[in-house]
Design a protein around this motif. Structure first.
Motif, PDB file in Angstrom:
ATOM      1  N   LEU A   1       0.833  -1.201   0.000  1.00 22.49           N
ATOM      2  CA  LEU A   1       0.000   0.000   0.000  1.00 22.49           C
ATOM      3  C   LEU A   1       0.872   1.257   0.000  1.00 22.49           C
ATOM      4  N   PHE A   2       1.895   1.283   0.843  1.00 20.69           N
ATOM      5  CA  PHE A   2       2.822   2.411   0.891  1.00 20.69           C
ATOM      6  C   PHE A   2       3.496   2.610  -0.468  1.00 20.69           C
ATOM      7  N   PHE A   3       3.928   1.518  -1.107  1.00 21.61           N
ATOM      8  CA  PHE A   3       4.615   1.570  -2.396  1.00 21.61           C
ATOM      9  C   PHE A   3       3.709   2.175  -3.464  1.00 21.61           C
ATOM     10  N   MET A   4       2.462   1.756  -3.497  1.00 22.20           N
ATOM     11  CA  MET A   4       1.547   2.302  -4.501  1.00 22.20           C
ATOM     12  C   MET A   4       1.312   3.793  -4.284  1.00 22.20           C
ATOM     13  N   GLN A   5       1.077   4.194  -3.052  1.00 20.21           N
ATOM     14  CA  GLN A   5       0.724   5.581  -2.786  1.00 20.21           C
ATOM     15  C   GLN A   5       1.915   6.524  -2.913  1.00 20.21           C
ATOM     16  N   ASN A   6       3.052   6.141  -2.381  1.00 20.30           N
ATOM     17  CA  ASN A   6       4.175   7.066  -2.244  1.00 20.30           C
ATOM     18  C   ASN A   6       5.262   6.903  -3.300  1.00 20.30           C
ATOM     19  N   VAL A   7       5.338   5.743  -3.910  1.00 18.88           N
ATOM     20  CA  VAL A   7       6.417   5.498  -4.865  1.00 18.88           C
ATOM     21  C   VAL A   7       5.914   5.526  -6.296  1.00 18.88           C
ATOM     22  N   ILE A   8       4.867   4.760  -6.597  1.00 16.66           N
ATOM     23  CA  ILE A   8       4.398   4.740  -7.983  1.00 16.66           C
ATOM     24  C   ILE A   8       3.192   5.642  -8.199  1.00 16.66           C
ATOM     25  N   LYS A   9       2.870   6.457  -7.173  1.00 16.55           N
ATOM     26  CA  LYS A   9       1.977   7.618  -7.312  1.00 16.55           C
ATOM     27  C   LYS A   9       0.538   7.273  -7.677  1.00 16.55           C
ATOM     28  N   VAL A  10       0.027   6.146  -7.189  1.00 15.32           N
ATOM     29  CA  VAL A  10      -1.402   5.868  -7.281  1.00 15.32           C
ATOM     30  C   VAL A  10      -2.085   6.648  -6.156  1.00 15.32           C
ATOM     31  N   ASP A  11      -3.189   7.319  -6.464  1.00 16.47           N
ATOM     32  CA  ASP A  11      -3.827   8.137  -5.427  1.00 16.47           C
ATOM     33  C   ASP A  11      -4.325   7.262  -4.279  1.00 16.47           C
ATOM     34  N   SER A  12      -4.456   7.882  -3.110  1.00 19.91           N
ATOM     35  CA  SER A  12      -4.757   7.152  -1.877  1.00 19.91           C
ATOM     36  C   SER A  12      -6.056   6.358  -1.974  1.00 19.91           C
TER      37      SER A  12
END
Length: 625
Positions: free
Chosen positions: A298-309
């Protein structure tokens, strides 16, 4: 509730309806406790903006992560305190204490005034409440695992304790569902609100207009915390209906209880080595696989690959729904083939596949970013100018030109290579054929101070040309950072990097919780479900395995400590550790090495030292040991 017969010879019979009720009641209460604990993790960024306002955004995010980690750090201490109480006074009453502490702490987080109202006291109290949550959870899991295992029929412990294992994931799922529901309603029904600075004043956006935030970010995040009081009342009612564990009652009736369970469990090598083997050969690897599959993904998607929360939470929620049955499947399977081979196989498969799986997740969820990462980006710097940017407290300032260049690239999810440059020269970033010079923030700060003094001196005179020159000099040194940021952004944009979110039309986005029926979104959910299946392999059988390692008299104390050191320290600190490693290396995937190395360690230690065949053990025969 009627008393349950406890004779060991009768344990092979099927579980009665009354025993199933006990186990389901215990599991339901544990779901609510995990829900309370996970709320903070899911809302850490929003809470950080409310309670760590005076710090820069990057530092604020680190503090928010550390406040999340604080709950994990203290879990082993909760395991010691409540484990001892559980072995001395019983499982039931320890359950009641842990749920009360957890529920009230969560409710008070929702009530706590922000930094704008209480200043530095607000974040201090917040971290204190997180530590109380961690203490309560440290006593919760061991009690739940022991309680269920001591009610289960012989030969079915893996299956029945697997229901307890689902509670952590179901608690996370419940927290996500509540957050998504409240977030959707609040943001739709209430207007946006201004973003406030440390003094409580509105901040300005780059175009001079007030910076705005969604109502949920401003105040709506409190509602899931306040609503937890309802879950607390339900949990208390459930747990007041429960009887004491039959094995514990039998031990007390025979006068075989330990008078000093902590000393007996850890004060001699015979039992102490069991805790060490359980930690390194079971729970450490289980923990990193669990937290990689649920939290770091979840952290990787939101903060690294920029998928919105919102979208990231939707994808994770669906993967949890699809994958949760794996806990029951692998728990039941462990009753037939043993716990050890399943747990170690999950650790090994995770270690082998994490790099390709997270790479595939990037290519699927943000193909524009993945394509741009094919462009060669190089940081050339004097090695003496580059620091190891591991900053767990968020208080260290990295001002060298190399540090600034690498931090800037990682914040934009750029994979880069660092090569040695001339001694004493500032670092440079090369994107394709474009070279951008970095700057030393410390030297720039001194230059700003000197130019400011020169302008003040010029303002005392009457020479307008001198005043204009001094002002131009001050503007030039003040603009160094902005000039650097703009040059990097332009070079990366030319190379295809999606620097501005609105220009990235390829990134996965869910408009609502049912907006998942496209090839891209289904693939993301399947990738995340694969990670959850690995979680179920290592976590489904672990409760039964740990219960079987200890005799009844010290079971609660004995299993709680290695479990919570493994999950609280090895697992709970994984997101912050992986983030720091990746930032230092200049590669968004390098942080995965932390989980891989720990998982492989567990495979080796577990294969050599963890006993096999524990699934055949009669744990009721040792109640008088």
């Amino acid at each position: 509730m009627a008393n349950i017969a406890v004779e060991g010879s009768a344990r092979a019979r099927p579980m009665t309806a009354e025993e199933k009720k006990v186990i389901l009641a215990s599991s339901a209460g544990t779901v609510f406790e995990w829900y309370d604990f996970y709320l903070y993790g899911s809302l850490a960024a929003m809470i950080g903006a409310q309670f760590f306002t005076p710090f820069p955004e990057a530092t604020r995010n680190v503090f928010a992560l550390l406040a999340f980690a604080a709950g994990f750090i203290v879990r082993p201490f909760g395991a010691l305190v409540f484990g001892m109480l559980g072995d001395l006074i019983g499982r039931k009453y320890t359950f009641l204490m842990t749920i009360m502490i957890m529920g009230l702490s969560t409710f008070l987080v929702g009530m706590l005034p922000s930094y704008y109202s209480w200043g530095i006291a607000a974040p201090i109290i917040l971290i204190g409440l997180r530590m109380l949550q961690g203490l309560a959870l440290g006593g919760e899991y061991g009690g739940a695992a022991v309680y269920v295992a001591e009610h289960a029929p012989q030969g079915h412990r893996g299956y029945y304790t697997a229901f307890i294992q689902t509670t952590a994931t179901l608690g996370l799922l419940l927290s996500l569902v509540v957050i998504l529901s409240v977030q959707g309603y609040i943001n739709g029904a209430y207007p946006d609100m201004p973003v406030l600075d440390a003094a409580g004043q509105p901040t300005m956006a780059a175009d001079g207009s007030p910076a705005m935030q969604k109502a949920f970010n401003a105040w709506g995040w409190r509602i899931p915390f306040l609503g937890s009081i309802i879950l607390l009342l339900i949990s208390l009612y459930i747990r007041l209906q429960m009887n004491e564990s039959p094995a514990f009652k039998k031990m007390k009736e025979e006068g075989a209880a330990s008078k000093a369970p902590l000393r007996e469990a850890f004060g001699n090598w015979k039992n102490g080595k069991i805790a060490l083997i359980a930690l390194l050969g079971l729970t450490a690897g289980q923990a990193v696989v669990w937290y990689s599959g649920q939290f770091y993904a979840l952290f990787f998607m939101q903060n690294v690959i920029k998928v919105d929360s919102f979208s990231a939470n939707v994808f994770v929620a669906w993967s949890l729904i699809l994958g949760t049955y794996g806990f029951i499947f692998f728990g039941r399977l462990s009753d037939n083939i043993g716990r050890k081979p399943i747990i170690l196989a999950g650790c090994l498969i995770a270690a082998i596949t994490y790099f390709p799986v997270f790479g595939f997740l990037t290519k699927t969820a943000n193909p524009m970013l993945a394509a741009a990462q094919e462009t060669q980006v190089t940081v050339t710097a004097d090695p003496a100018d580059c620091s190891f940017q591991f900053n767990p407290t968020g208080t260290v300032k990295f001002t060298n030109s190399c540090d600034i260049a690498k931090a800037k690239l990682y914040s934009l999810s750029v994979n880069s290579e660092t090569v040695d440059g001339p001694a004493g020269e500032p670092a440079t970033i090369k994107v394709g054929e474009t070279v951008i010079a970095s700057y030393d923030a410390g030297k720039n700060g001194a230059d700003v101070k000197a130019a400011t003094a020169a302008l003040e001196e010029a303002e005392k005179g009457t020479d307008q040309a001198a005043k204009d020159a001094a002002k131009a000099a001050l503007d030039a040194v003040k603009g160094v950072k902005g000039t650097f940021d703009k040059a990097v952004a332009e070079a990366l944009t030319t190379a295809g990097y999606p620097i501005v979110a609105k220009d990235n039309t390829t990134v996965a986005k869910a408009e609502h919780v049912l907006d998942i029926f496209t090839g891209q979104k289904i693939t993301i959910i399947l990738i995340l479900t694969y990670l959850i299946v690995l979680v179920t392999m290592v976590y489904g059988p672990i409760a039964a395995m740990l219960v079987e390692l200890y005799p009844t008299r010290i079971r609660y104390s004995g299993l709680s400590l290695p479990y919570h050191i493994g999950n609280g320290w090895f697992g709970g600190l994984l997101p912050a550790t992986a983030f720091a490693i990746s930032a230092q290396a200049g590669n968004i995937y390098t942080g995965l090495w932390y989980a891989i190395v720990v998982a492989l360690m567990t495979v080796v230690v577990g294969a050599l030292f963890v006993p096999g065949g524990t699934h055949k053990k009669d744990i009721f025969a040792d109640a008088d040991q």
